[in-house]
Design a protein around this motif. Structure first.
Motif, short mmCIF file in Angstrom:
data_model
loop_
_atom_site.label_atom_id
_atom_site.label_comp_id
_atom_site.label_asym_id
_atom_site.label_seq_id
_atom_site.Cartn_x
_atom_site.Cartn_y
_atom_site.Cartn_z
N LEU A 205 -26.93 31.92 -6.22
CA LEU A 205 -28.01 31.13 -6.78
C LEU A 205 -28.44 30.07 -5.76
CD1 LEU A 205 -29.53 30.99 -9.55
CD2 LEU A 205 -28.02 29.05 -10.10
N MET B 6 -31.87 35.13 -7.84
CA MET B 6 -30.70 35.09 -6.98
C MET B 6 -30.91 35.91 -5.71
SD MET B 6 -27.59 35.31 -9.76
CE MET B 6 -26.41 34.57 -8.62
N PRO C 100 -26.82 34.24 -14.14
CA PRO C 100 -27.47 33.13 -13.43
C PRO C 100 -27.51 31.83 -14.23
CG PRO C 100 -28.72 35.15 -13.14
CD PRO C 100 -27.67 35.44 -14.18
#
Length: 228
Positions: free
Chosen positions: A226, A181, A150
């Motif tokens: 994301l 996410m 991420p």
């Protein structure tokens, strides 16, 4: 990654040199997911644990700007050669997971990491086994990807990851969701055991990781995005 399955033809064409993971069903499954992902030309793509570079080349053919990473120097050489043969530009770096791209961000990350559970006491995998051995629960690299990926994605960026059901996709989903996410399993495929799983079959059954009646391995693709 899963080791080569006897009697199967590599589903993604690549020149493979000795000691480098040859594309198999997991590569094909992830390549199918990549084909359906709406990645615009010019997008920055990272292929981590690239092996022969099959996925990196596939992304480059779509007009993406691709960086491929592998800890194996042989894999680095194979990827450079396959990109040259395909006539596409791929930046290839040698190093452990995300270390070679520290400080950069990407629109898409592709990952076919080691995910095969291996008996405890063997220490860190060496040589070709680095492409599939992943600790006693199969999550030696998967958990690192869930924590670190991420940070390398831009807002709206996507991670596409393939793994075995033996290494607990629910833990992968949970780790990615904890990191903020949106994650889900988007593809599944059942395949015959390969040579390594056949050798470890009884060990996996004793540990309860493989039900007594189960005689196939399930592969899954996890897609995580994301938020913007």
């Amino acid at each position: 990654m899963t080791p080569e399955h006897a009697g199967t033809r590599p589903p993604v064409r690549s020149l493979v040199i000795p000691g480098v993971y040859a594309p198999q069903e997991d590569t094909e499954l992830l390549a199918d997911a990549l084909l359906e992902e709406p990645v615009p030309p010019g997008a920055d793509v990272l292929d981590v644990g690239t092996g022969s570079g099959a996925l990196a080349v596939a992304a480059a053919r779509r007009g993406c700007r691709v960086t491929a990473v592998d800890v194996s120097w042989r894999a680095v050489c194979a990827t450079r050669l396959n990109a040259l043969r395909a006539g596409v530009p791929v930046r290839v770096r040698q190093g452990n997971l995300f270390a070679p791209v520290r400080g950069r961000t990407f629109d898409l990350i592709l990952a076919n990491p080691p995910y095969v559970p291996s008996p405890a006491g063997r220490g860190l995998p060496r040589g070709p086994a680095r492409a599939w051995d992943a600790g006693d629960d199969g999550r030696l690299v998967l958990d690192r990807i869930c924590r670190k990926a991420p940070e390398l994605l831009r807002p709206g960026g996507v991670l596409l990851l393939v793994q075995s059901a033996l290494s607990d996709p629910e833990l992968t989903l949970g780790g990615l969701r904890t990191a903020g996410m949106k994650a889900a399993v988007t593809r599944r495929r059942r395949i015959a055991f390969g040579p390594v799983l056949r050798k470890r079959e009884q060990w996996l059954r004793r540990r309860g990781m493989l039900p007594a009646a189960e005689n196939e391995e399930e592969l899954v693709v996890v897609r995580a995005e994301l938020p913007v």
